[in-house]
Design an enzyme around this catalytic site. Structure first.
Site, mmCIF file in Angstrom:
data_model
loop_
_atom_site.group_PDB
_atom_site.id
_atom_site.type_symbol
_atom_site.label_atom_id
_atom_site.label_comp_id
_atom_site.label_asym_id
_atom_site.label_seq_id
_atom_site.Cartn_x
_atom_site.Cartn_y
_atom_site.Cartn_z
ATOM 1 N N GLY A 150 2.567 2.458 10.750
ATOM 2 C CA GLY A 150 3.495 3.574 10.568
ATOM 3 C C GLY A 150 4.206 3.991 11.844
ATOM 4 O O GLY A 150 4.833 5.049 11.903
ATOM 5 N N LYS A 169 0.144 4.226 -0.262
ATOM 6 C CA LYS A 169 -0.506 5.412 0.330
ATOM 7 C C LYS A 169 -0.278 6.620 -0.581
ATOM 8 O O LYS A 169 -0.200 6.461 -1.794
ATOM 9 C CB LYS A 169 -0.022 5.623 1.766
ATOM 10 C CG LYS A 169 -0.169 4.341 2.600
ATOM 11 C CD LYS A 169 0.001 4.525 4.068
ATOM 12 C CE LYS A 169 -0.180 3.181 4.777
ATOM 13 N NZ LYS A 169 -0.119 3.265 6.223
ATOM 14 N N ASN A 203 0.863 -1.176 0.000
ATOM 15 C CA ASN A 203 0.000 0.000 0.000
ATOM 16 C C ASN A 203 0.907 1.237 0.000
ATOM 17 O O ASN A 203 1.488 1.569 1.027
ATOM 18 C CB ASN A 203 -0.900 -0.034 1.247
ATOM 19 C CG ASN A 203 -1.757 1.206 1.363
ATOM 20 O OD1 ASN A 203 -1.797 2.051 0.468
ATOM 21 N ND2 ASN A 203 -2.463 1.329 2.485
ATOM 22 N N HIS A 248 -9.469 0.990 5.048
ATOM 23 C CA HIS A 248 -8.173 1.224 5.689
ATOM 24 C C HIS A 248 -8.349 2.173 6.872
ATOM 25 O O HIS A 248 -9.181 3.080 6.836
ATOM 26 C CB HIS A 248 -7.186 1.814 4.670
ATOM 27 C CG HIS A 248 -5.789 1.807 5.205
ATOM 28 N ND1 HIS A 248 -5.323 2.809 6.027
ATOM 29 C CD2 HIS A 248 -4.790 0.905 5.083
ATOM 30 C CE1 HIS A 248 -4.074 2.509 6.388
ATOM 31 N NE2 HIS A 248 -3.729 1.371 5.819
ATOM 32 N N GLU A 256 -5.195 -4.872 10.624
ATOM 33 C CA GLU A 256 -4.185 -3.827 10.784
ATOM 34 C C GLU A 256 -4.470 -3.053 12.066
ATOM 35 O O GLU A 256 -5.261 -2.098 12.069
ATOM 36 C CB GLU A 256 -4.235 -2.857 9.605
ATOM 37 C CG GLU A 256 -3.951 -3.493 8.260
ATOM 38 C CD GLU A 256 -3.368 -2.496 7.271
ATOM 39 O OE1 GLU A 256 -2.266 -2.753 6.796
ATOM 40 O OE2 GLU A 256 -3.997 -1.455 7.008
ATOM 41 N N SER A 304 3.645 -1.927 10.314
ATOM 42 C CA SER A 304 5.096 -1.945 10.502
ATOM 43 C C SER A 304 5.749 -3.276 10.130
ATOM 44 O O SER A 304 6.712 -3.705 10.767
ATOM 45 C CB SER A 304 5.455 -1.527 11.931
ATOM 46 O OG SER A 304 5.012 -0.199 12.180
ATOM 47 N N GLU A 308 -6.792 4.641 7.787
ATOM 48 C CA GLU A 308 -6.681 6.080 7.452
ATOM 49 C C GLU A 308 -7.977 6.582 6.825
ATOM 50 O O GLU A 308 -8.355 7.740 7.009
ATOM 51 C CB GLU A 308 -5.456 6.301 6.557
ATOM 52 C CG GLU A 308 -4.172 6.143 7.373
ATOM 53 C CD GLU A 308 -3.021 5.468 6.663
ATOM 54 O OE1 GLU A 308 -2.995 5.456 5.421
ATOM 55 O OE2 GLU A 308 -2.139 4.943 7.370
HETATM 56 P P1 13P Z 1 3.106 0.563 7.670
HETATM 57 O O1 13P Z 1 3.623 -0.740 7.090
HETATM 58 O O2 13P Z 1 3.807 1.763 7.148
HETATM 59 O O3 13P Z 1 3.000 0.484 9.158
HETATM 60 O O4 13P Z 1 1.581 0.691 7.126
HETATM 61 C C1 13P Z 1 0.728 -0.380 7.237
HETATM 62 C C2 13P Z 1 -0.477 -0.094 6.437
HETATM 63 O O5 13P Z 1 -1.249 0.785 6.765
HETATM 64 C C3 13P Z 1 -0.722 -0.887 5.229
HETATM 65 O O6 13P Z 1 -1.986 -0.659 4.714
#
Ligand code: 13P
Length: 247
Positions: free
Chosen positions: A170, A13, A11, A94, A164, A210, A96
């Site tokens: 992150g 982002k 992803n 997601h 997740e 992560s 976010e």
């Molecule tokens: P990170 O791997 O940067 O923690 O993000 C995970 C994520 O949100 C994947 O959709």
């Protein structure tokens, strides 16, 4: 190990430009692993660019889409448009989208239903926040998010569940293999009880938060972890190690 095909999604982002994407694609095209369902999710403006350059063995996913085919929904895109570009997957729900953009369980469920009706594979994300975990609500929150989706869909064959935990996204704080396995096992048990044993046995439940080249192998050893949804590390060379975590 199960017969479920290992699944690794990157992803990206809201990151990258054409030059950065070229580098990532070059790496993926020269490191194929056909035993793994590998998917890249670029920002929507780069979907077609990515699809045109990426080897056909790697799928392209959108990071979001809306719940209807077309109309007056400024700024949004539909599953029909994604299919038109050769996009086969979409990430929905997601954290976010849930927590930055305020998407509700119900909206996410409607989006899942519409994307599935249009033949896309849905990577349906769920996960608890830190305060919810600390309050002992991890299972309840994940089940609530899944229940909303269950009410809206009947066919789970094109659904991948991405667990997740919000506190691990992150932050560099990965759920330990045991913490992730515990939740994945709960989710599979829930699927067996609420949907069917067959779906519970076949559905991929992947972990995100992560994930890195350093921790992927231990996570991948767990019986109910069927792959990963990777953020930051999917932009880096270590993404190849993550794809190969089970090899
Ligand atoms: P990170 O791997 O940067 O923690 O993000 C995970 C994520 O949100 C994947 O959709």
């Amino acid at each position: 190990m199960s017969s479920r095909k290992f699944f690794v999604g990157g992803n990206w982002k809201m990151n990258g430009n054409k030059a950065a994407i070229d580098t990532i694609i070059e790496r993926l095209n020269s490191n194929k692993n056909e035993s793994v369902e590998t998917v890249c999710a670029p920002p929507q403006c780069y979907l077609e660019y990515t699809r045109s350059k990426l080897d056909a063995a790697v799928f392209v996913s959108a990071q979001n889409c809306y719940k209807v085919e077309k109309g007056a929904f400024t700024g949004d895109i539909s599953p029909a448009m994604l299919k038109d570009l050769g996009v086969t997957h979409v990430i929905l729900g997601h954290s976010e989208r849930r927590h930055v953009f305020g998407e509700t369980d119900e909206l996410i469920a409607e989006k899942c239903a519409h994307a599935l009706e249009n033949g896309l594979t849905v990577i349906a994300c769920i996960g608890e926040k830190l305060e919810e975990r600390e309050a002992g609500q991890t299972e309840a929150v994940n089940v609530r998010q899944l229940t909303a989706i269950k009410k809206a869909i009947s066919d789970w064959s094109k659904v991948v569940i991405a667990y997740e935990p919000v506190w691990a996204i992150g932050t560099g704080k990965t759920a330990s293999p045991d913490q992730a396995q515990e939740v994945h096992q709960q989710l599979r048990a829930w699927m067996a009880a609420e949907v069917s044993k067959e779906v519970a046995d076949s559905i991929r439940i992947i972990y995100g938060g992560s994930v890195s080249g350093g921790n992927c192998k231990d996570l991948a050893k767990k019986p109910d972890i069927d792959g990963f949804l990777v953020g930051g590390a999917s932009l880096k060379p270590e993404f190849v190690e993550i794809i190969n975590a089970r090899n």
